[in-house]
Design a protein around this motif. Structure first.
Motif, PDB file in Angstrom:
ATOM      1  N   ASN A   1      14.136   7.394  -3.770  1.00 34.41           N
ATOM      2  CA  ASN A   1      12.799   7.861  -4.128  1.00 34.41           C
ATOM      3  C   ASN A   1      11.978   7.862  -2.846  1.00 34.41           C
ATOM      4  OD1 ASN A   1      10.509   8.582  -5.569  1.00 34.41           O
ATOM      5  ND2 ASN A   1      10.171   6.556  -6.420  1.00 34.41           N
ATOM      6  N   PHE A   2      11.354   9.001  -2.521  1.00 30.66           N
ATOM      7  CA  PHE A   2      10.613   9.131  -1.273  1.00 30.66           C
ATOM      8  C   PHE A   2       9.196   9.632  -1.511  1.00 30.66           C
ATOM      9  CE2 PHE A   2      14.900   8.982   0.246  1.00 30.66           C
ATOM     10  CZ  PHE A   2      14.787   8.316   1.463  1.00 30.66           C
ATOM     11  N   ASN A   3       8.322   9.227  -0.641  1.00 31.20           N
ATOM     12  CA  ASN A   3       6.947   9.715  -0.629  1.00 31.20           C
ATOM     13  C   ASN A   3       6.975  11.209  -0.288  1.00 31.20           C
ATOM     14  OD1 ASN A   3       4.262  10.363   0.166  1.00 31.20           O
ATOM     15  ND2 ASN A   3       3.877   8.222   0.662  1.00 31.20           N
ATOM     16  N   ALA A   4       6.311  12.017  -1.087  1.00 34.06           N
ATOM     17  CA  ALA A   4       6.314  13.472  -0.897  1.00 34.06           C
ATOM     18  C   ALA A   4       5.772  13.887   0.470  1.00 34.06           C
ATOM     19  CB  ALA A   4       5.499  14.141  -2.005  1.00 34.06           C
ATOM     20  N   LYS A   5       4.921  13.071   1.062  1.00 36.25           N
ATOM     21  CA  LYS A   5       4.351  13.405   2.379  1.00 36.25           C
ATOM     22  C   LYS A   5       5.416  13.537   3.461  1.00 36.25           C
ATOM     23  CE  LYS A   5       1.373  10.370   3.592  1.00 36.25           C
ATOM     24  NZ  LYS A   5       0.292   9.437   3.929  1.00 36.25           N
TER      25      LYS A   5
ATOM     26  N   ILE B   1       3.266   2.521 -11.014  1.00 37.74           N
ATOM     27  CA  ILE B   1       2.321   1.431 -10.816  1.00 37.74           C
ATOM     28  C   ILE B   1       0.957   2.040 -10.575  1.00 37.74           C
ATOM     29  CG2 ILE B   1       4.011  -0.258 -10.009  1.00 37.74           C
ATOM     30  CD1 ILE B   1       3.244   0.402  -7.168  1.00 37.74           C
ATOM     31  N   CYS B   2      -0.092   1.324 -10.964  1.00 34.68           N
ATOM     32  CA  CYS B   2      -1.429   1.908 -10.910  1.00 34.68           C
ATOM     33  C   CYS B   2      -2.395   1.165  -9.996  1.00 34.68           C
ATOM     34  CB  CYS B   2      -2.015   1.976 -12.322  1.00 34.68           C
ATOM     35  SG  CYS B   2      -1.037   3.002 -13.434  1.00 34.68           S
ATOM     36  N   THR B   3      -2.058  -0.053  -9.633  1.00 33.85           N
ATOM     37  CA  THR B   3      -2.987  -0.851  -8.830  1.00 33.85           C
ATOM     38  C   THR B   3      -2.243  -1.502  -7.674  1.00 33.85           C
ATOM     39  OG1 THR B   3      -2.606  -2.907 -10.044  1.00 33.85           O
ATOM     40  CG2 THR B   3      -4.327  -1.422 -10.915  1.00 33.85           C
ATOM     41  N   LEU B   4      -3.016  -1.940  -6.696  1.00 31.67           N
ATOM     42  CA  LEU B   4      -2.427  -2.666  -5.580  1.00 31.67           C
ATOM     43  C   LEU B   4      -1.775  -3.959  -6.071  1.00 31.67           C
ATOM     44  CD1 LEU B   4      -1.863  -2.792  -2.586  1.00 31.67           C
ATOM     45  CD2 LEU B   4      -4.122  -3.826  -2.256  1.00 31.67           C
ATOM     46  N   GLU B   5      -2.358  -4.576  -7.068  1.00 27.84           N
ATOM     47  CA  GLU B   5      -1.770  -5.795  -7.637  1.00 27.84           C
ATOM     48  C   GLU B   5      -0.390  -5.502  -8.226  1.00 27.84           C
ATOM     49  OE1 GLU B   5      -2.614  -9.124 -11.106  1.00 27.84           O
ATOM     50  OE2 GLU B   5      -4.282  -7.896 -10.403  1.00 27.84           O
TER      51      GLU B   5
ATOM     52  N   ILE C   1       8.361   4.699   3.732  1.00 33.75           N
ATOM     53  CA  ILE C   1       8.274   6.098   3.307  1.00 33.75           C
ATOM     54  C   ILE C   1       9.110   6.365   2.056  1.00 33.75           C
ATOM     55  CG2 ILE C   1       7.761   6.923   5.628  1.00 33.75           C
ATOM     56  CD1 ILE C   1      10.698   8.017   5.676  1.00 33.75           C
ATOM     57  N   GLY C   2       9.895   5.388   1.641  1.00 32.26           N
ATOM     58  CA  GLY C   2      10.729   5.583   0.458  1.00 32.26           C
ATOM     59  C   GLY C   2      11.634   4.401   0.223  1.00 32.26           C
ATOM     60  N   GLU C   3      12.560   4.599  -0.685  1.00 28.86           N
ATOM     61  CA  GLU C   3      13.471   3.511  -1.053  1.00 28.86           C
ATOM     62  C   GLU C   3      14.813   4.068  -1.478  1.00 28.86           C
ATOM     63  OE1 GLU C   3      11.602   1.553  -4.352  1.00 28.86           O
ATOM     64  OE2 GLU C   3      11.184   3.456  -5.307  1.00 28.86           O
ATOM     65  N   LEU C   4      15.813   3.237  -1.296  1.00 31.32           N
ATOM     66  CA  LEU C   4      17.167   3.491  -1.749  1.00 31.32           C
ATOM     67  C   LEU C   4      17.517   2.353  -2.699  1.00 31.32           C
ATOM     68  CD1 LEU C   4      18.636   4.033   1.821  1.00 31.32           C
ATOM     69  CD2 LEU C   4      17.886   5.823   0.247  1.00 31.32           C
ATOM     70  N   PHE C   5      18.399   2.597  -3.649  1.00 33.50           N
ATOM     71  CA  PHE C   5      18.768   1.523  -4.562  1.00 33.50           C
ATOM     72  C   PHE C   5      20.159   1.759  -5.114  1.00 33.50           C
ATOM     73  CE2 PHE C   5      15.937   4.586  -6.526  1.00 33.50           C
ATOM     74  CZ  PHE C   5      16.663   5.044  -7.613  1.00 33.50           C
ATOM     75  N   TYR C   6      20.765   0.672  -5.561  1.00 32.20           N
ATOM     76  CA  TYR C   6      22.089   0.766  -6.142  1.00 32.20           C
ATOM     77  C   TYR C   6      22.235  -0.231  -7.273  1.00 32.20           C
ATOM     78  CZ  TYR C   6      23.357  -3.422  -3.430  1.00 32.20           C
ATOM     79  OH  TYR C   6      23.412  -4.691  -2.898  1.00 32.20           O
TER      80      TYR C   6
ATOM     81  N   ASP D   1       0.827  -1.217   0.000  1.00 37.19           N
ATOM     82  CA  ASP D   1       0.000   0.000   0.000  1.00 37.19           C
ATOM     83  C   ASP D   1       0.855   1.259   0.000  1.00 37.19           C
ATOM     84  OD1 ASP D   1      -2.544  -1.208  -0.024  1.00 37.19           O
ATOM     85  OD2 ASP D   1      -2.477  -1.520   2.143  1.00 37.19           O
ATOM     86  N   TYR D   2       1.906   1.233   0.790  1.00 35.65           N
ATOM     87  CA  TYR D   2       2.790   2.397   0.886  1.00 35.65           C
ATOM     88  C   TYR D   2       3.544   2.633  -0.424  1.00 35.65           C
ATOM     89  CZ  TYR D   2       1.988   1.707   5.884  1.00 35.65           C
ATOM     90  OH  TYR D   2       1.415   1.552   7.125  1.00 35.65           O
ATOM     91  N   LEU D   3       3.989   1.548  -1.052  1.00 33.78           N
ATOM     92  CA  LEU D   3       4.688   1.659  -2.328  1.00 33.78           C
ATOM     93  C   LEU D   3       3.767   2.251  -3.390  1.00 33.78           C
ATOM     94  CD1 LEU D   3       7.448   0.866  -3.733  1.00 33.78           C
ATOM     95  CD2 LEU D   3       6.206  -1.108  -4.602  1.00 33.78           C
ATOM     96  N   LEU D   4       2.537   1.774  -3.427  1.00 30.88           N
ATOM     97  CA  LEU D   4       1.558   2.298  -4.378  1.00 30.88           C
ATOM     98  C   LEU D   4       1.364   3.795  -4.187  1.00 30.88           C
ATOM     99  CD1 LEU D   4      -0.560   1.865  -6.590  1.00 30.88           C
ATOM    100  CD2 LEU D   4      -2.200   1.278  -4.786  1.00 30.88           C
ATOM    101  N   GLU D   5       1.382   4.237  -2.937  1.00 29.94           N
ATOM    102  CA  GLU D   5       1.149   5.649  -2.635  1.00 29.94           C
ATOM    103  C   GLU D   5       2.140   6.576  -3.324  1.00 29.94           C
ATOM    104  OE1 GLU D   5       0.866   8.496   1.295  1.00 29.94           O
ATOM    105  OE2 GLU D   5       0.332   6.380   1.505  1.00 29.94           O
TER     106      GLU D   5
END
Length: 177
Positions: free
Chosen positions: A88-92, A39-43, A70-75, A20-24
């Protein structure tokens, strides 16, 4: 990857409960480079989480108090010891220092646990928050690429190219701080 705790955050692998948080934050990417991650759906979110759960190069950034994403880091590792990094972080959750806190721990992990010698990040010239974050972390701007890459199109269907900065940091610089 091992769990990493900071004062307010937990860095860990993704869990199914993160969907749910990722979708947000991936339903409406604010930066063009994340448009292909939309992504557009919970699925869709559940499927993305399933892939990321098995991939240590994607790290979930969660609030320690309730484990909410609340976000993600990647390498991406480039042999032998260079890593392309991003976040990439949730703007909230902007403006609370979470990105700075988590990326500091992330960089320490990459340099000390994974043996990185050099980290670099590409940042669009319109992404002022990430530019400032790179500077606060001690990264130096090493390049500015005009019309470097396209993630979207103009209304007429032609590619819209992004001007992009490259920031970098060496292990010996990081470990001195």
């Amino acid at each position: 990857m091992r769990k990493i705790e900071t004062n307010r955050l937990l860095l860990r692998n993704f869990h199914k409960a993160d969907s749910d948080y990722l979708l947000e934050y991936l339903a409406n990417p604010r930066v063009n480079c994340f448009l292909e991650e939309r992504i557009c759906t919970l699925e869709d979110a559940i499927n993305t989480i399933e892939k990321r759960k098995k991939d240590d190069s994607f790290i979930a950034v969660c609030l320690k108090e309730d484990n909410s994403l609340i976000g993600e880091l990647f390498y991406l590792k480039e042999d032998p010891d260079t890593y392309s990094v991003g976040w990439n972080f949730n703007a909230k959750y902007e403006g609370h220092g979470y990105a700075n806190e988590s990326v500091k721990a992330f960089f320490t992990y990459l340099f000390t646990d994974l043996g990185a010698r050099r980290l670099y990040a590409y940042v669009e010239d319109t992404n002022y928050r990430s530019q400032k974050l790179c500077e606060r972390l001690g990264m130096r701007q090493e390049g500015y690429f005009i019309e470097f890459i396209s993630f979207t199109e103009h209304e007429d269907g032609t590619p819209k190219y992004e001007n992009t900065f490259q920031y970098a940091l060496l292990s010996k610089e990081w470990l001195k701080t």
